[in-house]
Motif scaffolding. Structure first.
Motif, PDB file in Angstrom:
ATOM      1  N   LEU A  26      44.419  45.418  38.960  1.00 48.21           N
ATOM      2  CA  LEU A  26      43.654  43.946  39.533  1.00 48.21           C
ATOM      3  C   LEU A  26      41.949  44.117  39.446  1.00 48.21           C
ATOM      4  CD1 LEU A  26      43.346  41.722  41.472  1.00 48.21           C
ATOM      5  CD2 LEU A  26      43.091  43.241  42.914  1.00 48.21           C
ATOM      6  N   THR A  27      41.495  43.704  39.239  1.00 44.86           N
ATOM      7  CA  THR A  27      39.606  43.788  38.709  1.00 44.86           C
ATOM      8  C   THR A  27      39.556  42.989  39.264  1.00 44.86           C
ATOM      9  OG1 THR A  27      40.250  45.201  36.596  1.00 44.86           O
ATOM     10  CG2 THR A  27      38.144  44.356  36.859  1.00 44.86           C
ATOM     11  N   ILE A  28      38.022  43.093  41.076  1.00 42.44           N
ATOM     12  CA  ILE A  28      37.765  42.839  41.056  1.00 42.44           C
ATOM     13  C   ILE A  28      36.091  42.440  40.678  1.00 42.44           C
ATOM     14  CG2 ILE A  28      37.325  41.250  43.277  1.00 42.44           C
ATOM     15  CD1 ILE A  28      39.224  42.845  44.366  1.00 42.44           C
ATOM     16  N   ILE A  29      35.265  41.316  40.768  1.00 37.11           N
ATOM     17  CA  ILE A  29      34.437  41.620  39.758  1.00 37.11           C
ATOM     18  C   ILE A  29      33.599  40.338  40.950  1.00 37.11           C
ATOM     19  CG2 ILE A  29      32.585  40.178  37.700  1.00 37.11           C
ATOM     20  CD1 ILE A  29      34.138  42.581  37.226  1.00 37.11           C
ATOM     21  N   ASP A  30      32.209  40.773  41.573  1.00 35.04           N
ATOM     22  CA  ASP A  30      31.664  40.332  42.496  1.00 35.04           C
ATOM     23  C   ASP A  30      30.149  40.170  42.091  1.00 35.04           C
ATOM     24  OD1 ASP A  30      29.753  39.893  44.567  1.00 35.04           O
ATOM     25  OD2 ASP A  30      30.789  41.116  45.575  1.00 35.04           O
ATOM     26  N   VAL A  31      30.125  38.891  41.665  1.00 37.76           N
ATOM     27  CA  VAL A  31      28.581  38.077  40.718  1.00 37.76           C
ATOM     28  C   VAL A  31      27.690  38.024  41.939  1.00 37.76           C
ATOM     29  CG1 VAL A  31      30.563  37.187  39.322  1.00 37.76           C
ATOM     30  CG2 VAL A  31      29.680  35.578  41.101  1.00 37.76           C
ATOM     31  N   ARG A  32      27.610  37.846  43.380  1.00 38.00           N
ATOM     32  CA  ARG A  32      26.598  38.271  44.090  1.00 38.00           C
ATOM     33  C   ARG A  32      24.888  39.214  43.615  1.00 38.00           C
ATOM     34  NH1 ARG A  32      28.538  39.664  49.286  1.00 38.00           N
ATOM     35  NH2 ARG A  32      29.295  41.647  48.229  1.00 38.00           N
ATOM     36  N   SER A  33      24.416  39.033  44.424  1.00 41.64           N
ATOM     37  CA  SER A  33      22.834  39.953  44.172  1.00 41.64           C
ATOM     38  C   SER A  33      23.535  41.573  44.146  1.00 41.64           C
ATOM     39  CB  SER A  33      21.571  39.039  44.747  1.00 41.64           C
ATOM     40  OG  SER A  33      22.088  39.374  45.755  1.00 41.64           O
ATOM     41  N   THR A  57      28.461  37.787  29.462  1.00 40.84           N
ATOM     42  CA  THR A  57      29.170  36.968  28.853  1.00 40.84           C
ATOM     43  C   THR A  57      30.722  37.783  27.665  1.00 40.84           C
ATOM     44  OG1 THR A  57      28.908  34.989  30.152  1.00 40.84           O
ATOM     45  CG2 THR A  57      30.676  35.343  29.128  1.00 40.84           C
ATOM     46  N   ALA A  58      30.673  38.003  26.838  1.00 39.14           N
ATOM     47  CA  ALA A  58      31.793  38.435  25.481  1.00 39.14           C
ATOM     48  C   ALA A  58      31.344  40.273  26.492  1.00 39.14           C
ATOM     49  CB  ALA A  58      30.726  38.295  24.577  1.00 39.14           C
ATOM     50  N   ASP A  59      30.462  40.480  26.182  1.00 37.65           N
ATOM     51  CA  ASP A  59      30.958  42.040  27.028  1.00 37.65           C
ATOM     52  C   ASP A  59      31.587  42.939  28.194  1.00 37.65           C
ATOM     53  OD1 ASP A  59      29.151  42.688  24.124  1.00 37.65           O
ATOM     54  OD2 ASP A  59      26.994  42.571  26.471  1.00 37.65           O
ATOM     55  N   LEU A  60      31.456  41.516  28.961  1.00 33.62           N
ATOM     56  CA  LEU A  60      32.317  41.864  30.270  1.00 33.62           C
ATOM     57  C   LEU A  60      33.673  41.102  29.669  1.00 33.62           C
ATOM     58  CD1 LEU A  60      32.825  41.912  33.258  1.00 33.62           C
ATOM     59  CD2 LEU A  60      31.911  40.335  33.593  1.00 33.62           C
ATOM     60  N   ALA A  61      33.588  40.438  29.068  1.00 27.26           N
ATOM     61  CA  ALA A  61      35.382  39.537  28.705  1.00 27.26           C
ATOM     62  C   ALA A  61      36.398  40.054  28.564  1.00 27.26           C
ATOM     63  CB  ALA A  61      34.791  38.459  27.993  1.00 27.26           C
ATOM     64  N   ASP A  62      35.575  41.533  27.228  1.00 27.25           N
ATOM     65  CA  ASP A  62      36.220  42.427  26.787  1.00 27.25           C
ATOM     66  C   ASP A  62      37.108  43.586  27.769  1.00 27.25           C
ATOM     67  OD1 ASP A  62      35.722  41.438  24.323  1.00 27.25           O
ATOM     68  OD2 ASP A  62      34.128  42.789  23.842  1.00 27.25           O
ATOM     69  N   ARG A  63      36.191  43.287  29.056  1.00 29.30           N
ATOM     70  CA  ARG A  63      37.035  44.555  29.852  1.00 29.30           C
ATOM     71  C   ARG A  63      37.955  43.806  31.133  1.00 29.30           C
ATOM     72  NH1 ARG A  63      35.103  50.145  29.757  1.00 29.30           N
ATOM     73  NH2 ARG A  63      33.005  50.230  28.565  1.00 29.30           N
ATOM     74  N   LEU A  64      37.991  42.432  30.905  1.00 31.18           N
ATOM     75  CA  LEU A  64      38.905  41.756  32.107  1.00 31.18           C
ATOM     76  C   LEU A  64      40.565  41.676  31.270  1.00 31.18           C
ATOM     77  CD1 LEU A  64      36.454  39.225  33.039  1.00 31.18           C
ATOM     78  CD2 LEU A  64      37.037  41.338  33.778  1.00 31.18           C
ATOM     79  N   GLY A  65      41.315  41.730  32.066  1.00 35.35           N
ATOM     80  CA  GLY A  65      42.945  41.779  31.869  1.00 35.35           C
ATOM     81  C   GLY A  65      43.229  40.717  32.065  1.00 35.35           C
ATOM     82  N   HIS A  66      44.980  40.926  32.831  1.00 37.17           N
ATOM     83  CA  HIS A  66      45.074  39.818  33.022  1.00 37.17           C
ATOM     84  C   HIS A  66      45.509  39.556  34.742  1.00 37.17           C
ATOM     85  CE1 HIS A  66      48.341  42.348  33.490  1.00 37.17           C
ATOM     86  NE2 HIS A  66      49.365  41.240  34.522  1.00 37.17           N
TER      87      HIS A  66
END
Length: 199
Positions: A26-33, A57-66
């Protein structure tokens, strides 16, 4: 229904709390300030503020799993992040409904830090205060002050229509919303482990 609505994938706070206990991927990304993140965040989550995510966005996308979950205060910014990721082909990001407060209410593990209001709450307070003050001023001293109330009201309508908030951007730069070290694209993205399927 537009493409963004059709692509919307959500998860409840209760389900995320179960995922949190059961899944190591599980990867949790918090997009708040950064200030909101410092105030309270889900234990083990990564702070990638929405403007930073939008630029990288593309750099982060490479780190996200399913099993990636996007979180914010209420869900609105997380939906914007999901739409941004979907725009480059990432369909695996899920939005937490109700945001971080809902996760805490569901018994999820959160980290508390410096207490401060969320940006959304600051916007509501500031807009309300300016409208109230301008109407009182117009009633008592200067009738032209009512135009300030009109301007703030129009700004809120535009913010809703465009799903952006200039006042929130300005408030996020105020001294009380500053943190010691704001995340950079490199520091944030390099701290997120590469998802197993990308190895």
């Amino acid at each position: 229904m537009d493409d963004h609505s059709a692509a919307l994938k959500t998860i409840s706070a209760e389900e995320l709390a179960r995922w949190y206990e059961l899944h190591d991927d599980l990867t949790i990304i918090d997009v708040r300030s950064p200030a909101e993140f410092e105030t309270m965040h889900i234990h083990g989550s990564y702070n990638v503020p929405l403007p930073l995510l939008t630029e990288h966005t593309a750099d982060l996308a490479d780190r996200l799993g399913h099993r990636a979950v996007l979180v914010c205060q209420t869900g609105n910014r997380a939906i914007q992040a999901q739409q941004r990721l979907a725009g480059i082909g990432v369909q695996t990001a899920t939005v937490l409904t109700g945001g971080v407060p809902a996760f805490e209410a569901a018994g999820g593990q959160v980290v508390h830090g410096t207490a401060r209001w969320s940006i959304e709450r600051q916007v509501r307070f500031t807009a309300g205060l300016i409208v109230l003050a301008s109407l009182l001023l117009a009633e008592l001293l200067w009738p032209g002050a009512r135009f300030v109330a009109y301007a703030i009201s129009a700004g809120l309508v535009v913010a809703a229509l465009t799903d952006s908030c200039l006042m929130g951007q300005v408030l996020s730069k105020m001294p009380w919303n500053k943190v010691k070290a704001s995340p950079t694209a490199h520091s944030v993205i390099s701290s997120i482990p590469v998802a197993p399927q990308q190895l």
